[in-house]
Design a protein around this motif. Structure first.
Motif, short mmCIF file in Angstrom:
data_model
loop_
_atom_site.label_atom_id
_atom_site.label_comp_id
_atom_site.label_asym_id
_atom_site.label_seq_id
_atom_site.Cartn_x
_atom_site.Cartn_y
_atom_site.Cartn_z
N TYR A 119 0.82 -1.22 0.00
CA TYR A 119 0.00 0.00 0.00
C TYR A 119 0.85 1.27 0.00
CZ TYR A 119 -4.24 -2.65 0.36
OH TYR A 119 -5.28 -3.49 0.07
N LEU A 132 -7.07 0.53 5.07
CA LEU A 132 -6.67 0.49 3.67
C LEU A 132 -7.61 -0.34 2.83
CD1 LEU A 132 -2.92 0.05 4.53
CD2 LEU A 132 -3.86 2.01 3.28
N ASP A 136 -6.20 1.36 -2.63
CA ASP A 136 -5.19 2.27 -2.11
C ASP A 136 -3.75 1.86 -2.45
OD1 ASP A 136 -7.04 3.97 -0.92
OD2 ASP A 136 -7.10 2.80 0.93
N ALA A 137 -3.59 0.78 -3.19
CA ALA A 137 -2.23 0.38 -3.61
C ALA A 137 -1.72 1.30 -4.73
CB ALA A 137 -2.22 -1.07 -4.07
#
Ligand code: NAD
Length: 327
Positions: A119, A132, A136-137
């Motif tokens: 992430y 997360l 969201d990566a």
């Protein structure tokens, strides 16, 4: 036949046992450590010592495998990954060659153990972090070294599926802990390290504990049984994108120490090592997607899992080194 790569390690060793208990009669377990160093060994398993950075070794391992769980990687806790970035990145050889071997062998399903370290670091700068989500990566700014390797290997799994029709499943594990996990030697992660330090303090009578950072950094920790259940569910599912497999019970490291102290029945003076490796400031797993697609999410409470882990580490530390980890 199911192949577990990295079967001499923590999660892999548990997974072999789990698959056997599920009814898999034909399981192949592969690791490059000598068998005497495997954390767990299971009867009736085809065990092989192979270095899976080599394409030829991956071919041997994959032959006849309908399912491959690739858990092999050169990794450890923050103390290891912040100081061994090149070694962590070299795990790309393992996943690359395993994917090629799986394609050649006609393997049906391929599981890749990715990590929450993929992430974007900019989303993890507060202890009071927003959990997360899978999206969201990207844009990509993962943990240097280890996280970049995982993110790249996720992409490769994706393209092997798109281009060659190999069914690939990708789990982003968030901190897994439990019995048979590394608890000393430099590769251990926070839950095991803290249990070990509390036990050492009890045994030595020096009622002090060293904590990396200011202790206010936050994480979530997933007990191994949840990790196994989630991994097999994901493997059998139709989920094509990488997905979080992690607990969403967010705690600070200080809270983790409170729990370990309670289990040990002791209170310790805390010394904070502010220049130690500590990773991101806060990280939690958003489990919206896993609940939607698998109708399941990790649920074992940290207090329960840590108690079992503490007891196991305690027993190991009472046992002479030569017979530790033997079955
Ligand atoms: P582990 O270190 O206990 O197990 C990994 C195993 O892979 C080790 O036994 C190691 O000897 C083996 N290995 C390394 N290089 C190899 C090679 N060239 N050939 C064959 N075997 C090799 O780690 P673990 O905690 O069981 O993690 C398993 C997987 O899950 C790893 O891919 C890791 O990156 C991922 N993961 C773990 C966590 C966690 O909290 N434990 C979190 C996120 C992701």
């Amino acid at each position: 036949m199911a192949l577990v790569a990295g079967a001499g390690g923590f999660i892999g060793g548990h997974l072999v046992g789990h698959l056997r208990r599920m009814g898999w009669s034909n399981v192949r377990a592969v690791d490059f450590k000598p068998k005497a160093e495997w954390y767990q060994r299971h009867a009736g398993v085809d065990e092989r010592v192979l270095d899976l950075r080599e394409a030829v070794a991956c071919r041997e391992a994959a032959q006849g495998a309908t399912q491959i769980y690739n858990l092999a990687a050169d990794m450890g806790g923050m103390g290891f990954i912040e100081t061994h970035k090149a070694e962590c990145m070299l795990s790309v050889l393992i996943n690359t060659h395993m994917l090629m071997a799986a394609k050649e062998a006609g393997t049906q399903r391929f599981f890749f153990s990715s990590s929450a370290c993929v992430y974007n670091g900019d989303k993890q700068v507060d202890a009071d972090v927003t959990a997360l989500k899978e999206e969201d990566a990207y844009p990509a700014m993962p943990e240097d070294g280890y996280g970049w390797e995982k993110l790249f290997s996720e992409r490769m799994c994706r393209h092997f599926r798109e281009d060659y029709g190999l069914i690939t499943r990708m789990a982003r594990y968030h901190n897994v802990y439990g019995p048979w996990g590394t608890y000393d030697g430099g590769r251990e992660k926070a839950p095991a390290a803290i249990c070990r330090k509390v036990i050492e303090a009890r045994q030595s009578g020096r009622h002090e504990i060293e904590i990396w950072g200011d202790g206010e950094q936050t994480r979530s920790f997933m007990y191994i049984d949840d990790c196994l259940e989630g991994s097999v569910k994901l493997m059998e599912s139709g989920v094509e994108e990488p997905i979080n497999i992690g607990s969403d019970e967010l705690v600070s490291i200080n809270r983790l120490v409170d729990i370990a102290e309670k289990i040990g029945g002791i209170k310790l003076k805390r010394r904070y090592k502010l220049d130690a490796p500590k990773g991101v400031r806060g990280r939690n797993s958003d489990n919206t997607m896993i609940k939607q697609v698998l109708d399941w999410a990790p649920s074992i409470k940290l207090e329960d899992g840590l108690e079992r882990t503490y007891r196991w580490i305690h027993d190991q530390m009472q046992t002479p080194v030569a017979v530790r980890r033997a079955i």
